[in-house]
Design a protein around this motif. Structure first.
Motif, short mmCIF file in Angstrom:
data_model
loop_
_atom_site.label_atom_id
_atom_site.label_comp_id
_atom_site.label_asym_id
_atom_site.label_seq_id
_atom_site.Cartn_x
_atom_site.Cartn_y
_atom_site.Cartn_z
N CYS A 77 0.89 -1.27 -0.16
CA CYS A 77 -0.10 -0.02 0.00
C CYS A 77 0.77 1.26 0.04
CB CYS A 77 -0.84 0.11 1.16
SG CYS A 77 -2.21 -1.32 1.37
N ALA A 78 1.99 1.23 0.76
CA ALA A 78 2.79 2.44 0.50
C ALA A 78 3.05 2.98 -0.81
CB ALA A 78 4.07 2.09 1.19
N ARG A 79 2.99 2.12 -1.95
CA ARG A 79 3.30 2.45 -3.31
C ARG A 79 2.38 2.34 -4.12
NH1 ARG A 79 6.39 -1.17 -5.60
NH2 ARG A 79 6.02 -2.90 -4.16
N CYS A 80 1.25 2.15 -3.71
CA CYS A 80 -0.06 1.94 -4.59
C CYS A 80 -0.90 3.14 -4.79
CB CYS A 80 -1.18 1.06 -3.64
SG CYS A 80 -2.62 0.48 -4.60
N ARG A 81 -1.49 3.43 -5.99
CA ARG A 81 -1.97 4.32 -6.32
C ARG A 81 -3.33 4.72 -5.83
NH1 ARG A 81 -4.29 3.67 -12.42
NH2 ARG A 81 -5.53 5.65 -11.88
N HIS A 82 -3.95 3.48 -5.17
CA HIS A 82 -5.28 3.53 -4.70
C HIS A 82 -5.39 3.95 -3.25
CE1 HIS A 82 -6.49 1.96 -8.55
NE2 HIS A 82 -5.72 0.92 -8.10
N ARG A 83 -4.09 4.14 -2.70
CA ARG A 83 -4.17 4.44 -1.25
C ARG A 83 -4.13 5.94 -0.78
NH1 ARG A 83 -0.29 7.36 -2.09
NH2 ARG A 83 1.98 7.04 -1.42
N ARG A 84 -4.93 6.13 0.28
CA ARG A 84 -4.77 7.52 0.90
C ARG A 84 -4.57 7.44 2.30
NH1 ARG A 84 -10.00 11.20 1.88
NH2 ARG A 84 -9.00 12.83 2.80
N TRP A 85 -3.77 8.07 3.04
CA TRP A 85 -3.30 8.20 4.21
C TRP A 85 -4.41 9.30 4.99
CZ3 TRP A 85 -1.06 4.67 7.22
CH2 TRP A 85 -0.15 3.86 6.42
N ILE A 86 -5.19 8.77 6.19
CA ILE A 86 -6.03 9.45 6.88
C ILE A 86 -5.49 9.56 8.22
CG2 ILE A 86 -8.49 9.44 7.78
CD1 ILE A 86 -8.24 9.67 4.72
N ARG A 87 -5.51 10.97 8.72
CA ARG A 87 -5.24 11.15 10.08
C ARG A 87 -6.31 11.44 10.82
NH1 ARG A 87 -0.53 11.05 12.80
NH2 ARG A 87 0.54 10.81 10.95
N SER A 88 -6.39 10.80 12.34
CA SER A 88 -7.58 11.24 12.73
C SER A 88 -7.26 12.52 13.75
CB SER A 88 -7.90 10.05 13.90
OG SER A 88 -6.97 10.10 14.81
#
Length: 62
Positions: free
Chosen positions: A12-23
């Protein structure tokens, strides 16, 4: 090991479909955007992800 407050993400670190969310409390979550249209993918996958049928490296993005 945590890097920059994020858990190791594997593919996932290199995937175009990922998005990091911060609470609001500072926790980091990885959102899989494929989960919006394909029920095979978990919205917040258990990390690290080592195999994924939907993986596409960011550099492969059009």
């Amino acid at each position: 090991m945590m890097r920059g407050g994020r858990p190791p993400a594997g593919l996932c670190a290199r995937c175009r479909h990922r998005r990091w969310i911060r609470s609001d409390r500072g926790s980091a979550f990885l959102l899989c955007r494929l989960s919006r249209t394909d029920p095979r993918f978990r919205r917040y996958p258990t990390l690290p992800v080592l195999r994924c049928a939907g993986f596409q490296a960011e550099e492969e993005a059009p």
